[in-house]
Design an enzyme around this catalytic site. Structure first.
Site, PDB file in Angstrom:
ATOM      1  N   ASP A  61       2.174  -2.618  44.757  1.00  0.00           N
ATOM      2  CA  ASP A  61       2.709  -1.252  44.623  1.00  0.00           C
ATOM      3  C   ASP A  61       1.903  -0.351  45.552  1.00  0.00           C
ATOM      4  O   ASP A  61       1.371   0.677  45.144  1.00  0.00           O
ATOM      5  CB  ASP A  61       2.658  -0.774  43.159  1.00  0.00           C
ATOM      6  CG  ASP A  61       3.294   0.615  42.994  1.00  0.00           C
ATOM      7  OD1 ASP A  61       3.998   1.065  43.920  1.00  0.00           O
ATOM      8  OD2 ASP A  61       3.059   1.239  41.940  1.00  0.00           O
ATOM      9  N   HIS A 104      -3.730   1.765  34.693  1.00  0.00           N
ATOM     10  CA  HIS A 104      -3.510   0.321  34.792  1.00  0.00           C
ATOM     11  C   HIS A 104      -4.323  -0.257  35.931  1.00  0.00           C
ATOM     12  O   HIS A 104      -4.887   0.493  36.745  1.00  0.00           O
ATOM     13  CB  HIS A 104      -2.028   0.006  34.994  1.00  0.00           C
ATOM     14  CG  HIS A 104      -1.362   0.850  36.059  1.00  0.00           C
ATOM     15  ND1 HIS A 104      -0.699   2.030  35.774  1.00  0.00           N
ATOM     16  CD2 HIS A 104      -1.277   0.705  37.404  1.00  0.00           C
ATOM     17  CE1 HIS A 104      -0.222   2.556  36.887  1.00  0.00           C
ATOM     18  NE2 HIS A 104      -0.569   1.775  37.906  1.00  0.00           N
ATOM     19  N   GLN A 161       1.302  -4.429  36.949  1.00  0.00           N
ATOM     20  CA  GLN A 161       0.396  -3.318  36.586  1.00  0.00           C
ATOM     21  C   GLN A 161       0.140  -3.266  35.079  1.00  0.00           C
ATOM     22  O   GLN A 161       0.716  -2.440  34.348  1.00  0.00           O
ATOM     23  CB  GLN A 161       0.964  -1.990  37.105  1.00  0.00           C
ATOM     24  CG  GLN A 161       0.877  -1.908  38.629  1.00  0.00           C
ATOM     25  CD  GLN A 161       1.817  -0.891  39.246  1.00  0.00           C
ATOM     26  OE1 GLN A 161       2.977  -0.781  38.845  1.00  0.00           O
ATOM     27  NE2 GLN A 161       1.332  -0.164  40.239  1.00  0.00           N
ATOM     28  N   ARG A 209      -6.725  12.981  41.973  1.00  0.00           N
ATOM     29  CA  ARG A 209      -5.350  13.126  41.515  1.00  0.00           C
ATOM     30  C   ARG A 209      -5.161  11.916  40.602  1.00  0.00           C
ATOM     31  O   ARG A 209      -5.404  10.781  41.000  1.00  0.00           O
ATOM     32  CB  ARG A 209      -4.398  13.082  42.717  1.00  0.00           C
ATOM     33  CG  ARG A 209      -2.905  13.051  42.349  1.00  0.00           C
ATOM     34  CD  ARG A 209      -2.387  11.631  42.203  1.00  0.00           C
ATOM     35  NE  ARG A 209      -0.939  11.590  42.126  1.00  0.00           N
ATOM     36  CZ  ARG A 209      -0.254  10.488  41.852  1.00  0.00           C
ATOM     37  NH1 ARG A 209      -0.866   9.340  41.633  1.00  0.00           N
ATOM     38  NH2 ARG A 209       1.054  10.516  41.808  1.00  0.00           N
ATOM     39  N   ASP A 211      -3.110   9.322  38.601  1.00  0.00           N
ATOM     40  CA  ASP A 211      -1.815   8.672  38.507  1.00  0.00           C
ATOM     41  C   ASP A 211      -1.381   8.566  37.040  1.00  0.00           C
ATOM     42  O   ASP A 211      -2.184   8.197  36.184  1.00  0.00           O
ATOM     43  CB  ASP A 211      -1.977   7.263  39.103  1.00  0.00           C
ATOM     44  CG  ASP A 211      -0.669   6.532  39.238  1.00  0.00           C
ATOM     45  OD1 ASP A 211       0.152   6.971  40.049  1.00  0.00           O
ATOM     46  OD2 ASP A 211      -0.481   5.512  38.541  1.00  0.00           O
ATOM     47  N   LEU A 216      -2.352   7.344  29.310  1.00  0.00           N
ATOM     48  CA  LEU A 216      -3.536   6.573  28.903  1.00  0.00           C
ATOM     49  C   LEU A 216      -3.535   6.173  27.424  1.00  0.00           C
ATOM     50  O   LEU A 216      -3.631   4.994  27.098  1.00  0.00           O
ATOM     51  CB  LEU A 216      -4.821   7.358  29.245  1.00  0.00           C
ATOM     52  CG  LEU A 216      -5.405   7.087  30.631  1.00  0.00           C
ATOM     53  CD1 LEU A 216      -4.388   7.138  31.722  1.00  0.00           C
ATOM     54  CD2 LEU A 216      -6.578   7.997  30.916  1.00  0.00           C
ATOM     55  N   GLU A 249      -0.756  13.764  37.737  1.00  0.00           N
ATOM     56  CA  GLU A 249       0.648  13.430  37.876  1.00  0.00           C
ATOM     57  C   GLU A 249       1.185  13.420  36.441  1.00  0.00           C
ATOM     58  O   GLU A 249       1.070  12.422  35.727  1.00  0.00           O
ATOM     59  CB  GLU A 249       0.848  12.054  38.518  1.00  0.00           C
ATOM     60  CG  GLU A 249       2.337  11.807  38.741  1.00  0.00           C
ATOM     61  CD  GLU A 249       2.729  10.364  38.907  1.00  0.00           C
ATOM     62  OE1 GLU A 249       3.682  10.094  39.631  1.00  0.00           O
ATOM     63  OE2 GLU A 249       2.105   9.479  38.309  1.00  0.00           O
TER      64      GLU A 249
HETATM   65  C1  NOJ Z   1       2.963   7.127  40.466  1.00  0.00           C
HETATM   66  C2  NOJ Z   1       2.648   6.911  41.917  1.00  0.00           C
HETATM   67  O1  NOJ Z   1       2.794   8.124  42.608  1.00  0.00           O
HETATM   68  C3  NOJ Z   1       3.597   5.844  42.398  1.00  0.00           C
HETATM   69  O2  NOJ Z   1       3.577   5.722  43.792  1.00  0.00           O
HETATM   70  C4  NOJ Z   1       3.243   4.552  41.702  1.00  0.00           C
HETATM   71  O3  NOJ Z   1       4.181   3.562  42.053  1.00  0.00           O
HETATM   72  C5  NOJ Z   1       3.258   4.715  40.173  1.00  0.00           C
HETATM   73  N1  NOJ Z   1       2.642   5.933  39.738  1.00  0.00           N
HETATM   74  C6  NOJ Z   1       2.544   3.577  39.478  1.00  0.00           C
HETATM   75  O4  NOJ Z   1       1.163   3.648  39.677  1.00  0.00           O
END
Ligand code: NOJ
Ligand code: CA
Length: 523
Positions: A61, A104, A161, A209, A211, A216, A249
């Site tokens: 990813d 993860h 993940q 930042r 993710d 969590l 995020e």
């Molecule tokens: C959000 C990230 O911005 C994205 O690119 C990613 O695939 C997922 N989270 C999983 O970590």
């Protein structure tokens, strides 16, 4: 819990490292490449960077599947390169924010490998496993049949993940494998994440930042557990790294700021206003005039009212998961989107290449788990020519192909043109940073927004200083009137297209030609 003062004046630039600048000819961007481009970044007048993950990973990813949180992936360079990047950025007044994939790991991470083995190990509770076969798993997503351990493991996003186990706020007694978020076994995971933050802050970065920040703690219907964990990290940061910043995020600024984040994005998941503005077929920034900005304005004003001075919203130009703002727009149309975005309250984020109007590139297929997201992850266009100044490798070796459009924009060409989008974007960011009312904390009021109508007009203010920002994306002239005390004292600061603001008693009459934008100030 105040916010670090540097955020009052922050403008971020997001870099997708593999697509920014290659320096060793392997066709993949790297940290020395970012260092080489710091003067360019500074010239944009931004003062902070967000780098997508650049840690050791099998890249299923694109690096959001981390196999070693403490080491830069060799394809990007070394930990020393990261240290140097932070030093060189700081020397130019630029902060560096890293991506913390807290929720993860990769299935290749040694913690996961140990926990997935048939033997007992100290890492057995680092991930969320059922105790055996045929058990109830509730609404969560689990993978079975892949690993020697007897049971299923929970995932957060892709199958590669596995979710780290921060515990369940309210464990379901019918699913005995759910551990409480107070359990000492999962508290070890809480500490691991703190250690990772400490490591990179000590090396020189300025924050994270995060993710999937709300992911969590599981089993948390009231959000109590997720507030608890982020308050825990935030208090520790406030005490030990008071200048460090946490950006989530989450895409729900009220919840994210309540949980202790400094900044959250208004871009997707539940904040539909962003799509209304830029992404829907009939969006507001579209020449057909069928769009509607009112939901965005409602969300923004609601978020600002809730947050107060405790944190900031960020409305980015795009990001590595979303289509670029260029869409079907012309470079001239992007003057409107950029004027609108760069002068909003909160903290602006420019996605690399949006300052020159890079396009989405359709049909590229999947690259390291990108799927349709490849369209916005293509190499930065630094110069004309077949390699665009991105790399010395043959173009077939590039991480992703360049935009094949022969008229694609590039930095070198726009540098020579004082009327370019690049020059305009620089000017907007400089204007924002030079005037307190336009910065993060300046006030915001919508002066004109009518369902399904252009223009959109907003005001930014602080003390007596007041600015009016107006955009009319429609291919049609629009005139409106709105209350604006002292309208006769405003002078035009930006004019794209010939808009006119006239004073009437206590009000302003605004006439906006088709596809125009303008800014006025009472200073
Ligand atoms: C959000 C990230 O911005 C994205 O690119 C990613 O695939 C997922 N989270 C999983 O970590
Ligand atoms: Ca490289």
């Amino acid at each position: 819990m105040g916010t670090p003062a540097w955020l009052d004046d922050a403008v971020f630039y997001e870099i997708y490292p593999q697509s920014f600048q290659d320096t060793n000819g392997d066709g993949i961007g790297d940290l020395p490449g970012i260092i080489d481009r710091l003067d360019y970044i500074k010239s944009l007048n931004v003062n902070a960077l967000w780098l997508n993950p650049c840690f050791v990973s099998p890249f299923m990813d694109a690096g959001y599947d981390v196999a070693d949180f403490y080491r830069i992936a060799p394809r990007y360079g070394t930990n020393d390169d990261m240290k140097r990047l932070c030093e060189e950025a700081h020397a130019r007044g630029i902060r560096v924010i890293l991506d913390l994939v807290a929720g993860h790991t990769s299935i290749e991470h040694p913690w996961f490998k140990a926990s997935a083995s048939a033997e007992k190990t100290p890492y057995d509770d680092y991930f969320v496993w059922t105790d055996g076969w045929g058990e109830k798993t509730g609404d969560y997503r689990f993978i079975s049949g892949m690993e020697p351990r007897n049971g299923y493991f929970m995932i957060n996003f892709f199958a590669c993940q596995p979710a780290l186990n921060y515990g369940f706020k309210k464990p379901d007694p019918t699913m005995p494998w759910q551990k409480s978020s107070d359990d000492p076994a999962v508290r070890r995971v809480w500490e691991e994440t703190k250690n990772i933050m400490k490591f990179w802050l000590d090396l020189g970065c300025d924050g994270f930042r995060v993710d999937m920040a709300p992911s969590l703690v599981k089993g948390d219907p009231d959000g109590e557990g997720i507030r608890e964990i982020w308050h825990y990290y935030r208090s520790w940061l406030d005490e030990n790294y008071p200048e460090a910043v946490l950006i989530s995020e989450w895409s729900c600024p009220p919840k994210a700021i309540d949980a202790g984040f400094h900044i959250d994005f208004m871009i997707h998941f539940g904040q539909e206003g962003f799509r209304d503005l830029f992404l829907k077929e009939n969006c507001f920034f579209n020449r057909n005039g069928k769009g509607d900005a009112s939901r965005f304005i409602e969300e923004l004003t609601g978020n600002l009212a809730h947050i107060g001075d405790r944190g900031f919203v960020a409305v980015p130009t795009a990001n590595h998961d979303m289509s670029r703002i260029r869409g079907k727009r012309s470079l001239a149309d992007l003057r409107l989107t950029h004027t609108f975005l760069m002068l909003l309250p909160g903290v602006p984020f420019v996605y690399y290449g949006d300052e020159i109007g890079m396009a989405n590139v359709a049909g590229l297929g999947n690259k390291e788990g990108s799927y349709s997201r490849s369209e916005c992850r293509t190499p930065m266009q630094w110069a004309p020519g077949e390699k665009a100044g991105f790399s010395t490798a043959e173009p077939e070796k590039f991480y992703l192909p360049l935009d094949p459009d022969p008229g694609r924009p590039d930095v070198e060409t726009q540098e020579k043109d004082p009327e370019s989008l690049l020059a305009f974007t620089r000017k907007l960011i400089a204007l924002r940073r030079a005037n307190p009312a336009l910065r993060s904390r300046g006030g915001f009021r919508c002066l004109y927004c009518s369902k399904g109508k252009s223009p959109l007009v907003y005001e930014r203010f602080l003390g007596d200083e007041c600015w009016v920002v107006a955009v009319n994306p429609e291919e049609k002239e629009n005139s409106v009137e709105f209350a604006l005390p002292g309208a006769d004292r405003f002078r035009q600061v930006i004019d794209c297209g010939g808009a006119v603001l006239e004073a009437a008693p206590g009000a302003a009459l605004l006439r906006m030609p088709p596809c125009s934008c303008a800014v006025w100030s009472n200073r």
